[in-house]
Design a protein around this motif. Sequence first.
Motif, mmCIF file in Angstrom:
data_model
loop_
_atom_site.group_PDB
_atom_site.id
_atom_site.type_symbol
_atom_site.label_atom_id
_atom_site.label_comp_id
_atom_site.label_asym_id
_atom_site.label_seq_id
_atom_site.Cartn_x
_atom_site.Cartn_y
_atom_site.Cartn_z
ATOM 1 N N GLY A 272 0.822 -1.207 0.000
ATOM 2 C CA GLY A 272 0.000 0.000 0.000
ATOM 3 C C GLY A 272 0.850 1.249 0.000
ATOM 4 O O GLY A 272 2.059 1.207 -0.249
ATOM 5 N N ARG A 273 0.211 2.388 0.306
ATOM 6 C CA ARG A 273 0.935 3.663 0.331
ATOM 7 C C ARG A 273 1.740 3.824 1.619
ATOM 8 O O ARG A 273 2.821 4.405 1.626
ATOM 9 N N ASP A 274 1.180 3.335 2.736
ATOM 10 C CA ASP A 274 1.863 3.364 4.023
ATOM 11 C C ASP A 274 1.167 2.360 4.930
ATOM 12 O O ASP A 274 0.312 1.583 4.484
ATOM 13 N N TYR A 275 1.525 2.374 6.220
ATOM 14 C CA TYR A 275 0.999 1.369 7.150
ATOM 15 C C TYR A 275 -0.527 1.369 7.224
ATOM 16 O O TYR A 275 -1.145 0.307 7.397
ATOM 17 N N SER A 276 -1.143 2.520 7.073
ATOM 18 C CA SER A 276 -2.600 2.597 7.219
ATOM 19 C C SER A 276 -3.338 1.748 6.190
ATOM 20 O O SER A 276 -4.467 1.323 6.432
ATOM 21 N N ASP A 277 -2.711 1.479 5.042
ATOM 22 C CA ASP A 277 -3.351 0.667 4.001
ATOM 23 C C ASP A 277 -3.210 -0.823 4.249
ATOM 24 O O ASP A 277 -3.941 -1.613 3.635
ATOM 25 N N VAL A 278 -2.279 -1.236 5.104
ATOM 26 C CA VAL A 278 -1.946 -2.657 5.206
ATOM 27 C C VAL A 278 -1.931 -3.177 6.645
ATOM 28 O O VAL A 278 -1.399 -4.264 6.902
ATOM 29 N N SER A 279 -2.514 -2.447 7.580
ATOM 30 C CA SER A 279 -2.540 -2.878 8.975
ATOM 31 C C SER A 279 -3.044 -4.322 9.071
ATOM 32 O O SER A 279 -4.075 -4.655 8.485
ATOM 33 N N PRO A 280 -2.332 -5.215 9.784
ATOM 34 C CA PRO A 280 -2.741 -6.625 9.819
ATOM 35 C C PRO A 280 -4.180 -6.845 10.267
ATOM 36 O O PRO A 280 -4.884 -7.682 9.697
#
Length: 307
Positions: A272-280
């Motif tokens: 994703g763009r940063d962590y907010s897009d891919v949080s487990p």
Amino acid sequence: MPKNRQELVMEMADFRVIHKTKYEYDDLVAYCHNMAHMYPLTSRHQDCFRTHVAVNPKPVVSSFRRDYFGNQVFFFSVEDPHKSLEVIVESTIRTHAGMGFDLSKSMPWDQIYSHINQSELNDDLLSIEYIQPSQFIKLKEVYADFAHGFFPPGLPVFLGALGMTEFIFRNFKYDAKATTINTPVEDVLRDRKGVCQDFTHLMISALRSISIPVRYVSGYIETFPPEGQPKLHGSDATHAWVSVYCPTLGWLDFDPTNGKLISEEYIITAIGRDYSDVSPLKGILFGGGKHKLKVEVDVIRETILEN
């Protein structure tokens, strides 16, 4: 997370990954809705053969779907009152070593922005999104100044990215107590300490600030116990690194926490763009009060395959 930097010579590997997440709440949760990025991708780096998800209490509604970035996402809703929630994801993956091409053959970094803005190729056009700011990524002069130390005019983009990767590994301290999810990237740059998520956000902020497309990659990395000691159950963790785009060669992944290109011991779950897009795992809940979170990850190498 950092790993033992012992050399591995295998070109492919089979892994079993078990990711357990458990929330315990002080009060009853009336119901909750959640989404999980825990399903490893199938890509040129890896093949995901099987993923099984178990949720306790059992969800009333659950489904899999692809998100905007192409990740496989698991959605579920628990509507029975509960004081704990456990999610167990078990996957079987075969990973492959990198392509092994000459980094010096990549496009000069200062030609990329004009190239992709004039291109009609789909991959080039899609990469433009990864030059833009996002929730955790701001484009600032301080990050551009940091990046320019590794990117003199005309330098091939992958050589500059590798230089920054190795610099962060050598000069930044891995310290799990130094930051939180909300620590500004400027603090990480100033204090030179943090965790893999921080180093990934720093590298993304720096590269995007000089108009180089770069993505956030979430996944796992095989780790090793100290010599002579057994590996502890649940001792692995999720990991993060960056993927840098070159119009002529595509995406290439760099791990600033460990100072290297990724290899077969890396497993990708989401991009994703940063962590907010891919949080487990994230969602909304009603009730619950305070909670305790326990996460256990096991990355188990099952078979070594050689050509």
